[in-house]
Design a protein around this motif. Structure first.
Motif, PDB file in Angstrom:
ATOM      1  N   LEU A  88      10.116   0.882   6.032  1.00  0.00           N
ATOM      2  CA  LEU A  88       9.427   2.137   5.755  1.00  0.00           C
ATOM      3  C   LEU A  88      10.184   3.296   6.384  1.00  0.00           C
ATOM      4  N   ASP A  89       9.986   4.471   5.813  1.00  0.00           N
ATOM      5  CA  ASP A  89      10.448   5.715   6.420  1.00  0.00           C
ATOM      6  C   ASP A  89       9.224   6.587   6.644  1.00  0.00           C
ATOM      7  N   ALA A  90       9.350   7.538   7.554  1.00  0.00           N
ATOM      8  CA  ALA A  90       8.228   8.428   7.836  1.00  0.00           C
ATOM      9  C   ALA A  90       8.726   9.845   8.061  1.00  0.00           C
ATOM     10  N   LYS A  91       7.963  10.800   7.570  1.00  0.00           N
ATOM     11  CA  LYS A  91       8.262  12.214   7.804  1.00  0.00           C
ATOM     12  C   LYS A  91       7.030  12.868   8.419  1.00  0.00           C
ATOM     13  N   PRO A  92       7.235  13.635   9.503  1.00  0.00           N
ATOM     14  CA  PRO A  92       6.101  14.321  10.132  1.00  0.00           C
ATOM     15  C   PRO A  92       5.363  15.191   9.127  1.00  0.00           C
ATOM     16  N   LYS A  93       4.056  15.144   9.175  1.00  0.00           N
ATOM     17  CA  LYS A  93       3.164  15.947   8.337  1.00  0.00           C
ATOM     18  C   LYS A  93       3.260  15.592   6.847  1.00  0.00           C
ATOM     19  N   VAL A  94       4.009  14.557   6.522  1.00  0.00           N
ATOM     20  CA  VAL A  94       4.114  14.107   5.128  1.00  0.00           C
ATOM     21  C   VAL A  94       3.501  12.720   4.989  1.00  0.00           C
ATOM     22  N   GLY A  95       4.031  11.769   5.773  1.00  0.00           N
ATOM     23  CA  GLY A  95       3.498  10.422   5.736  1.00  0.00           C
ATOM     24  C   GLY A  95       4.578   9.370   5.594  1.00  0.00           C
ATOM     25  N   TYR A  96       4.146   8.180   5.247  1.00  0.00           N
ATOM     26  CA  TYR A  96       5.054   7.040   5.127  1.00  0.00           C
ATOM     27  C   TYR A  96       5.432   6.815   3.673  1.00  0.00           C
ATOM     28  N   ASN A 141      14.886   2.946   2.698  1.00  0.00           N
ATOM     29  CA  ASN A 141      16.029   2.823   1.795  1.00  0.00           C
ATOM     30  C   ASN A 141      16.177   1.414   1.238  1.00  0.00           C
ATOM     31  N   THR A 142      15.895   0.426   2.072  1.00  0.00           N
ATOM     32  CA  THR A 142      16.093  -0.966   1.669  1.00  0.00           C
ATOM     33  C   THR A 142      15.212  -1.356   0.497  1.00  0.00           C
ATOM     34  N   PHE A 143      14.043  -0.699   0.351  1.00  0.00           N
ATOM     35  CA  PHE A 143      13.087  -1.141  -0.658  1.00  0.00           C
ATOM     36  C   PHE A 143      12.891  -0.165  -1.815  1.00  0.00           C
ATOM     37  N   ARG A 144      13.635   0.916  -1.825  1.00  0.00           N
ATOM     38  CA  ARG A 144      13.381   1.905  -2.872  1.00  0.00           C
ATOM     39  C   ARG A 144      13.813   1.431  -4.249  1.00  0.00           C
ATOM     40  N   ALA A 145      14.892   0.674  -4.300  1.00  0.00           N
ATOM     41  CA  ALA A 145      15.436   0.299  -5.602  1.00  0.00           C
ATOM     42  C   ALA A 145      14.719  -0.897  -6.229  1.00  0.00           C
ATOM     43  N   SER A 146      14.318  -1.848  -5.421  1.00  0.00           N
ATOM     44  CA  SER A 146      13.694  -3.049  -5.977  1.00  0.00           C
ATOM     45  C   SER A 146      12.923  -3.794  -4.909  1.00  0.00           C
ATOM     46  N   HIS A 147      12.314  -4.897  -5.337  1.00  0.00           N
ATOM     47  CA  HIS A 147      11.555  -5.739  -4.413  1.00  0.00           C
ATOM     48  C   HIS A 147      12.408  -6.848  -3.821  1.00  0.00           C
ATOM     49  N   LEU A 188       0.827  -1.215   0.000  1.00  0.00           N
ATOM     50  CA  LEU A 188       0.000   0.000   0.000  1.00  0.00           C
ATOM     51  C   LEU A 188       0.856   1.258   0.000  1.00  0.00           C
ATOM     52  N   VAL A 189       1.919   1.238   0.803  1.00  0.00           N
ATOM     53  CA  VAL A 189       2.805   2.399   0.853  1.00  0.00           C
ATOM     54  C   VAL A 189       3.484   2.593  -0.493  1.00  0.00           C
ATOM     55  N   LYS A 190       3.925   1.502  -1.110  1.00  0.00           N
ATOM     56  CA  LYS A 190       4.567   1.596  -2.430  1.00  0.00           C
ATOM     57  C   LYS A 190       3.621   2.233  -3.451  1.00  0.00           C
ATOM     58  N   LYS A 191       2.343   1.855  -3.383  1.00  0.00           N
ATOM     59  CA  LYS A 191       1.368   2.332  -4.355  1.00  0.00           C
ATOM     60  C   LYS A 191       0.951   3.782  -4.115  1.00  0.00           C
ATOM     61  N   HIS A 192       0.849   4.179  -2.830  1.00  0.00           N
ATOM     62  CA  HIS A 192       0.247   5.482  -2.525  1.00  0.00           C
ATOM     63  C   HIS A 192       1.207   6.509  -1.911  1.00  0.00           C
ATOM     64  N   ALA A 193       2.458   6.134  -1.689  1.00  0.00           N
ATOM     65  CA  ALA A 193       3.399   7.019  -0.984  1.00  0.00           C
ATOM     66  C   ALA A 193       3.508   8.397  -1.640  1.00  0.00           C
ATOM     67  N   PRO A 194       3.673   9.455  -0.794  1.00  0.00           N
ATOM     68  CA  PRO A 194       3.592   9.404   0.678  1.00  0.00           C
ATOM     69  C   PRO A 194       2.138   9.250   1.130  1.00  0.00           C
ATOM     70  N   VAL A 195       1.954   8.456   2.174  1.00  0.00           N
ATOM     71  CA  VAL A 195       0.611   8.157   2.654  1.00  0.00           C
ATOM     72  C   VAL A 195       0.609   8.226   4.174  1.00  0.00           C
ATOM     73  N   THR A 196      -0.439   8.779   4.730  1.00  0.00           N
ATOM     74  CA  THR A 196      -0.515   8.929   6.187  1.00  0.00           C
ATOM     75  C   THR A 196      -1.008   7.643   6.842  1.00  0.00           C
ATOM     76  N   GLY A 197      -0.790   7.564   8.150  1.00  0.00           N
ATOM     77  CA  GLY A 197      -1.288   6.422   8.902  1.00  0.00           C
ATOM     78  C   GLY A 197      -2.799   6.330   8.830  1.00  0.00           C
ATOM     79  N   GLU A 198      -3.463   7.477   8.847  1.00  0.00           N
ATOM     80  CA  GLU A 198      -4.918   7.491   8.772  1.00  0.00           C
ATOM     81  C   GLU A 198      -5.402   6.926   7.432  1.00  0.00           C
ATOM     82  N   GLN A 199      -4.705   7.303   6.356  1.00  0.00           N
ATOM     83  CA  GLN A 199      -5.081   6.792   5.040  1.00  0.00           C
ATOM     84  C   GLN A 199      -4.861   5.290   4.944  1.00  0.00           C
ATOM     85  N   LEU A 200      -3.746   4.816   5.508  1.00  0.00           N
ATOM     86  CA  LEU A 200      -3.471   3.381   5.489  1.00  0.00           C
ATOM     87  C   LEU A 200      -4.535   2.614   6.266  1.00  0.00           C
TER      88      LEU A 200
END
Length: 210
Positions: A42-50, A54-60, A6-18
């Protein structure tokens, strides 16, 4: 893992959205998200989302690797103590072994329970005679413990840690005699999983087989 997809598909996405996507409450996801961030998935930024860590950005690759790996491939050697050990000696063992959890075995060397720093702290605070109490009096007893089997997947371990908010899971081998407790085969901790992720990510960066 559904959260990662879900995060991969919708990033950045908030906890509420997830939570809305999954049809659950935000508090239900809190421990899952915290663990995934801790593991670097996952990584998270305040007021931005999840977003993907780094481990998953390049590939699966790491996620696919996790899906296929069994607990027996990653389990560590646990710190076992006898159920007759005193609380005082358990505290010393905890610090000497730099362990988050101690696995307790009975006189037959079979799994009896676990003792955590929190358990030891609770019994010692304001209790002058606590040092001589055996750990069997303060441990969480089997079968009231979340455990793993060697053939479960690493993703199963992550889910159980997340759902039950624990840092360590004993890996047990069932006994042929149903009247006997299982035997401790190992344990899986958050530290194990973080080290595994680091190894997979490093191998991928270097172009080496994992």
């Amino acid at each position: 893992m559904e959260l990662i997809e879900l995060v991969k598909k919708h990033a950045p996405v908030t906890g509420e959205q997830l939570a809305e996507y999954l049809g659950v409450s935000r508090p239900t996801l809190r421990s899952d998200l915290s663990l995934l961030v801790m593991l670097g998935m996952l990584d998270a930024k305040p007021k931005v989302g999840y977003f993907l860590g780094n481990t998953f950005r390049a590939s699966h690759e790491p996620l696919q690797r996790f899906n296929s790996m069994k607990v027996r491939e990653v389990q560590g050697v646990p710190v076992n103590i006898p159920d007759s050990l005193s609380v005082h000696d358990a505290v010393i063992t905890l610090f000497m072994e730099n362990a988050d959890t101690l696995l307790v075995v009975n006189e037959d060397k079979r799994f009896a329970g676990i003792v955590t720093p929190k358990d030891l702290l609770k019994i010692t605070l304001g209790n002058a005679g606590a040092a001589s109490i055996p750990v069997s009096m303060v441990m969480t007893r089997y079968p009231n413990i979340v455990t793993l089997a060697p053939d479960e997947t690493v993703m199963d371990a992550i889910r159980k840690m997340s759902q039950h908010q624990v840092d360590c899971l004993p890996v047990l081998m069932p006994s042929a005699d149903s009247s006997q407790n299982p035997v401790v085969a190992g344990w899986v901790s958050k530290s194990n999983l973080i080290a595994l992720l680091s190894d997979i990510a490093t191998a991928r960066e270097l172009g080496e087989p994992e």
